[in-house]
Design an enzyme around this catalytic site. Structure first.
Site, PDB file in Angstrom:
ATOM      1  N   LYS A 127       0.840  -1.202   0.000  1.00 50.21           N
ATOM      2  CA  LYS A 127       0.000   0.000   0.000  1.00 50.21           C
ATOM      3  C   LYS A 127       0.878   1.257   0.000  1.00 50.21           C
ATOM      4  O   LYS A 127       0.717   2.132  -0.845  1.00 50.21           O
ATOM      5  CB  LYS A 127      -0.919   0.017   1.236  1.00 50.21           C
ATOM      6  N   ASP A 145      -6.037   0.114   0.628  1.00 52.28           N
ATOM      7  CA  ASP A 145      -6.111   0.195   2.088  1.00 52.28           C
ATOM      8  C   ASP A 145      -7.461  -0.380   2.520  1.00 52.28           C
ATOM      9  O   ASP A 145      -8.170  -0.977   1.697  1.00 52.28           O
ATOM     10  CB  ASP A 145      -5.932   1.637   2.563  1.00 52.28           C
TER      11      ASP A 145
END
Ligand code: SF4
Length: 222
Positions: A127, A145
């Site tokens: 991420k 996320d």
């Protein structure tokens, strides 16, 4: 806001690019900071932290340490007070100093621009790496996320258990030009409408295209 701009009648639920574009246009997220090192460190600070607290911690940190070189010579405990607002400050301080040292010694002070290299850094997962690649290097990189993972599954775009699976599945569905911006926009959408608990489905223009909404609507009718 998404529900003020569009009416459900002009949405094609089978066109995922159009739906994603709708989210991107309705919940734009601007990135004022694009310096790779600052984006990297700020994203590490943002882990399990609210945006407003991350901002304070980041501002504190960079007001004292302006570069990877300066941070590489700090001790983790020097950062505690500065980054405390972002939470988990002792762990984050340790990682931040390690990252700065590695970037100084192994990358000549330059943040690497590939997922493989970025994810070798301590505390940096896919991420964070993808956010840096998109925000700082303008590359098509899709950061997943909790918001992106939850919303994509609720809408029925993907059926995945892990964020890594969501990233792969979304990349197959969406045009690469949407990979970067969809993260920030889904974060805003997730904070305002498609909340983790009690999503505001009645106010959501995507409800006519949403598997979750269809499921809960059926239950209410039973
Ligand atoms: Fe999220 Fe509800 Fe909108 Fe579906 S209808 S995307 S669950 S807010």
């Amino acid at each position: 806001m998404i529900d003020e701009v569009y009416t459900s009648s002009n949405i094609d639920c089978t066109n995922y690019n159009e739906l994603a574009q709708l989210i991107v246009e309705s919940f734009p997220r601007h990135h004022d900071e694009t310096d790779p090192f600052r984006v990297l460190i700020t994203t590490v600070l943002s882990q399990r932290s609210r945006d407003e607290n991350t901002e304070i911690a980041s501002r504190n940190l960079f007001s004292k340490y302006n570069s990877a070189d300066e941070l590489s010579r700090a001790k983790p405990q020097d950062l505690y007070e500065l980054i405390k607002p972002a939470g988990l400050y002792n762990r984050k301080a340790e990682k931040i100093v390690q990252i700065a040292q590695i970037i100084q010694t192994q990358y000549d002070g330059m943040v690497p621009n590939s997922v493989d290299e970025l994810t070798k850094l301590p505390g940096v997962g896919r991420k964070t790496a993808n956010i840096v690649l998109y925000v700082s290097f303008g590359m098509p990189a899709l950061a997943v996320d909790t918001h992106v993972h939850r919303i994509s599954n609720r809408l029925g775009w993907v059926r995945t258990k892990m964020p890594e699976q969501t990233e792969e599945a979304l990349k197959k569905l969406l045009d690469p030009r949407l990979w970067g911006p969809i993260n920030g926009s889904m974060v805003e959408f997730g904070k305002n409408i498609c909340k983790p608990i009690a999503p505001k489905c009645d106010r959501c223009i995507l409800n006519s295209c949403c598997e979750y909404y269809s499921r809960i609507s059926k239950k209410k009718d039973e």
